[in-house]
Design a protein around this motif. Structure first.
Motif, short mmCIF file in Angstrom:
data_model
loop_
_atom_site.label_atom_id
_atom_site.label_comp_id
_atom_site.label_asym_id
_atom_site.label_seq_id
_atom_site.Cartn_x
_atom_site.Cartn_y
_atom_site.Cartn_z
N MET A 1 0.84 -1.18 0.00
CA MET A 1 0.00 0.00 0.00
C MET A 1 0.89 1.24 0.00
O MET A 1 1.79 1.36 0.80
CB MET A 1 -0.91 -0.02 1.23
N LYS A 2 0.62 2.16 -0.91
CA LYS A 2 1.39 3.38 -1.03
C LYS A 2 1.05 4.33 0.12
O LYS A 2 -0.11 4.53 0.44
CB LYS A 2 1.08 4.03 -2.37
N LYS A 3 2.10 4.93 0.72
CA LYS A 3 1.93 5.78 1.89
C LYS A 3 2.38 7.21 1.60
O LYS A 3 3.41 7.43 0.97
CB LYS A 3 2.78 5.21 3.04
N PHE A 4 1.60 8.17 2.13
CA PHE A 4 1.88 9.59 1.96
C PHE A 4 1.85 10.28 3.32
O PHE A 4 1.06 9.91 4.18
CB PHE A 4 0.83 10.24 1.04
N LEU A 5 2.70 11.29 3.47
CA LEU A 5 2.67 12.13 4.65
C LEU A 5 2.19 13.51 4.21
O LEU A 5 2.83 14.16 3.38
CB LEU A 5 4.06 12.23 5.30
N ALA A 168 -9.95 17.81 -2.05
CA ALA A 168 -9.89 17.13 -3.36
C ALA A 168 -8.45 17.09 -3.88
O ALA A 168 -8.02 16.10 -4.46
CB ALA A 168 -10.81 17.83 -4.36
N LEU A 169 -7.71 18.17 -3.65
CA LEU A 169 -6.31 18.22 -4.08
C LEU A 169 -5.49 17.15 -3.37
O LEU A 169 -4.68 16.46 -3.99
CB LEU A 169 -5.73 19.60 -3.79
N ILE A 170 -5.67 16.99 -2.07
CA ILE A 170 -4.92 15.98 -1.31
C ILE A 170 -5.21 14.58 -1.85
O ILE A 170 -4.29 13.79 -2.06
CB ILE A 170 -5.26 16.07 0.20
N LYS A 171 -6.47 14.29 -2.09
CA LYS A 171 -6.85 12.97 -2.63
C LYS A 171 -6.21 12.76 -4.01
O LYS A 171 -5.70 11.68 -4.31
CB LYS A 171 -8.36 12.85 -2.71
N SER A 172 -6.22 13.81 -4.83
CA SER A 172 -5.63 13.72 -6.17
C SER A 172 -4.12 13.48 -6.08
O SER A 172 -3.57 12.69 -6.84
CB SER A 172 -5.91 15.01 -6.93
N PHE A 173 -3.47 14.16 -5.16
CA PHE A 173 -2.03 13.99 -4.97
C PHE A 173 -1.66 12.51 -4.77
O PHE A 173 -0.71 12.01 -5.36
CB PHE A 173 -1.57 14.83 -3.76
N GLY A 174 -2.45 11.81 -3.98
CA GLY A 174 -2.16 10.41 -3.69
C GLY A 174 -2.62 9.44 -4.76
O GLY A 174 -2.08 8.34 -4.89
N THR A 175 -3.62 9.82 -5.55
CA THR A 175 -4.19 8.87 -6.50
C THR A 175 -3.86 9.18 -7.96
O THR A 175 -3.63 8.27 -8.75
CB THR A 175 -5.72 8.79 -6.34
N ALA A 176 -3.84 10.45 -8.33
CA ALA A 176 -3.62 10.83 -9.73
C ALA A 176 -2.17 11.23 -10.00
O ALA A 176 -1.78 11.38 -11.16
CB ALA A 176 -4.56 11.97 -10.12
N GLY A 177 -1.40 11.45 -8.94
CA GLY A 177 -0.01 11.85 -9.11
C GLY A 177 0.16 13.35 -9.10
O GLY A 177 -0.80 14.12 -9.28
N LEU A 178 1.39 13.76 -8.91
CA LEU A 178 1.69 15.18 -8.74
C LEU A 178 1.43 15.99 -10.02
O LEU A 178 0.81 17.05 -9.97
CB LEU A 178 3.14 15.38 -8.29
#
Length: 188
Positions: A1-5, A168-178
């Protein structure tokens, strides 16, 4: 599972709660409220975990005060083995009009003491920043009073929509990429 801080910058204490400088805390509190998450006090900050579309987001509100935020960021990155590209720091930005959102992958601290400390602690200026515009409607020499001041009525009226967009931006960061996140959200 990919992890983000995801780190929301701010100052602890009720006197700072609704100030412009605490927009990082406010964004994370909004996400937590939407998803029914509760922050718990951990080492160097309050933290909660948000799982979304196979990703794990560690949401951190440092308790080190703004100017020493880097200590908490470095500690949690090392403990959780977070790659620098999976770090997102949410901060206020005087150079952007209220509610304007910008994501950057590197750059100077722009005179922001929280970013200055993170850069010093990480030994790099290459990390993702989510800059939330707070405007610059202050007289010369009144910058500190402005960022530590509370939102005005007009800003408050627009806040929920801006916070929803931030989540929405935070969710996109983790799922759609930077790159996709930057294309979708920058200048909105």
């Amino acid at each position: 599972m990919k992890k983000f801080l995801v780190v929301g910058l701010g100052n602890i204490g009720s006197q700072y709660e609704n100030t412009r400088h605490n927009i990082g805390f406010k964004v994370l509190d909004h996400l937590a409220a939407q998803e029914g998450l509760t922050f718990e006090t951990r080492k160097l900050g309050d933290m909660t975990t948000y799982k979304y579309k196979g990703r794990t987001f560690l949401l951190l509100k440092p308790s080190t005060y703004m100017n020493l935020s880097g200590k908490a960021v470095r500690y949690w990155m090392q403990l959780e083995k977070i790659a620098p590209e999976n770090l997102l720091v949410i901060t206020d930005d005087l150079n952007l009009p209220f509610g304007t959102i910008r994501v950057k992958t590197k750059g100077s601290d722009g005179g922001h003491n929280g970013l200055k400390d993170i850069q010093a602690q990480l030994g790099s200026n290459v990390y993702n920043r989510f800059r939330f515009g707070v405007g610059a409607d202050f007289e010369k020499g009144r910058q500190v009073d402005y960022v530590l001041g509370e939102w005005n009525a007009d800003e408050e009226a627009k806040m929920k929509e801006r916070l929803d967009r931030s989540v929405a931006l935070i969710k996109s960061f983790g799922t759609a990429g930077l790159a996709n996140t930057m294309n979708t959200f920058n200048n909105t």
